[in-house]
Scaffold this active site. Structure first.
Site, PDB file in Angstrom:
ATOM      1  N   VAL A 113       0.869  -1.175   0.000  1.00 19.48           N
ATOM      2  CA  VAL A 113       0.000   0.000   0.000  1.00 19.48           C
ATOM      3  C   VAL A 113       0.902   1.219   0.000  1.00 19.48           C
ATOM      4  CG1 VAL A 113      -2.019  -1.076   1.067  1.00 19.48           C
ATOM      5  CG2 VAL A 113      -0.241  -0.061   2.514  1.00 19.48           C
ATOM      6  N   SER A 114       0.352   2.357  -0.411  1.00 19.48           N
ATOM      7  CA  SER A 114       1.174   3.553  -0.584  1.00 19.48           C
ATOM      8  C   SER A 114       1.395   4.352   0.689  1.00 19.48           C
ATOM      9  CB  SER A 114       0.544   4.476  -1.630  1.00 19.48           C
ATOM     10  OG  SER A 114       0.488   3.809  -2.861  1.00 19.48           O
ATOM     11  N   THR A 115       0.436   4.321   1.600  1.00 18.38           N
ATOM     12  CA  THR A 115       0.566   5.154   2.795  1.00 18.38           C
ATOM     13  C   THR A 115       0.397   4.322   4.054  1.00 18.38           C
ATOM     14  OG1 THR A 115      -1.795   5.707   2.819  1.00 18.38           O
ATOM     15  CG2 THR A 115      -0.336   7.187   1.588  1.00 18.38           C
ATOM     16  N   GLN A 128      -3.113   3.105   5.251  1.00 16.92           N
ATOM     17  CA  GLN A 128      -3.840   2.092   4.488  1.00 16.92           C
ATOM     18  C   GLN A 128      -3.577   0.714   5.092  1.00 16.92           C
ATOM     19  OE1 GLN A 128      -2.175   3.225   0.618  1.00 16.92           O
ATOM     20  NE2 GLN A 128      -4.270   3.615  -0.080  1.00 16.92           N
TER      21      GLN A 128
END
Length: 190
Positions: free
Chosen positions: A20-22, A25
């Site tokens: 996931v990017s952040t 998340q």
């Protein structure tokens, strides 16, 4: 990492990769799907997929995978967001004799149709990233025009740089004294 015997003649394993990017998340859904797909080991990380820099878990997997293994992701955009990175990863896997599969998309690099679909999805993932970047830049431009967005505060005191320059100090001396890069000094003086 343990290796699982899948075939009495070949030592192979199925590995999962979740991303996931952040940090806010959640990886749980991806990890669950990968486990359901037969992944004995799932490596995960919370980092942007726009480049391979800083993706230690992915790099560990890419180094560890051996011929006959399979790398499984839920969707191709979890692996890469740019066509260049995706192609590099696929080439590295192919050179090792490792198959790439996706649980939520018809991707399996051991088939011609799976390879073609992978290329198409890679193009769309990169396109989506570029659109997002364009929308972000448009939003910033609009906010600046309305006076809402001022950008980040300067990290260099331009007035102090000009004062030091007027006192006869060179760019290198100013940069050293202020703890900034010489390029920052030149930008402030421009």
């Amino acid at each position: 990492m343990s290796r699982a015997i899948r075939n009495k003649d070949v030592d192979m394993a199925i590995y999962g990769y979740a991303r996931v990017s952040t940090t806010d998340q959640d990886l749980a859904i991806q990890i669950d799907r990968l486990r359901q797909a037969g992944c004995e080991i799932v490596r995960s990380e919370k980092v942007t997929g726009t480049s391979r820099a800083g993706r230690d878990e992915l790099n560990t997997l890419l180094e560890f995978l051996r011929e006959g293994d399979a790398l499984v992701v839920t969707r191709i955009d979890r692996l890469a967001r740019s066509m260049g990175d995706l192609q590099d990863i696929v080439r590295a896997l192919k050179a090792k004799g490792v198959a790439l599969r996706a649980t939520d998309q018809p991707i399996d690099t051991s088939s011609a149709a799976g390879k073609a679909f992978l290329d198409m999805l890679g193009v769309f993932a990169e396109f989506e990233t570029n659109l997002r970047r364009e929308r972000q830049m448009e939003g910033i431009k609009s906010a600046k025009a309305r006076g809402v967005y001022k950008g980040r505060k300067p990290s260099v005191d331009a007035q102090a740089i000009r004062t030091m320059k007027a006192a006869g100090l060179g760019a290198s001396a100013i940069a050293k004294q202020l703890g900034v890069a010489r390029a920052s000094v030149y930008r402030a003086l421009a």
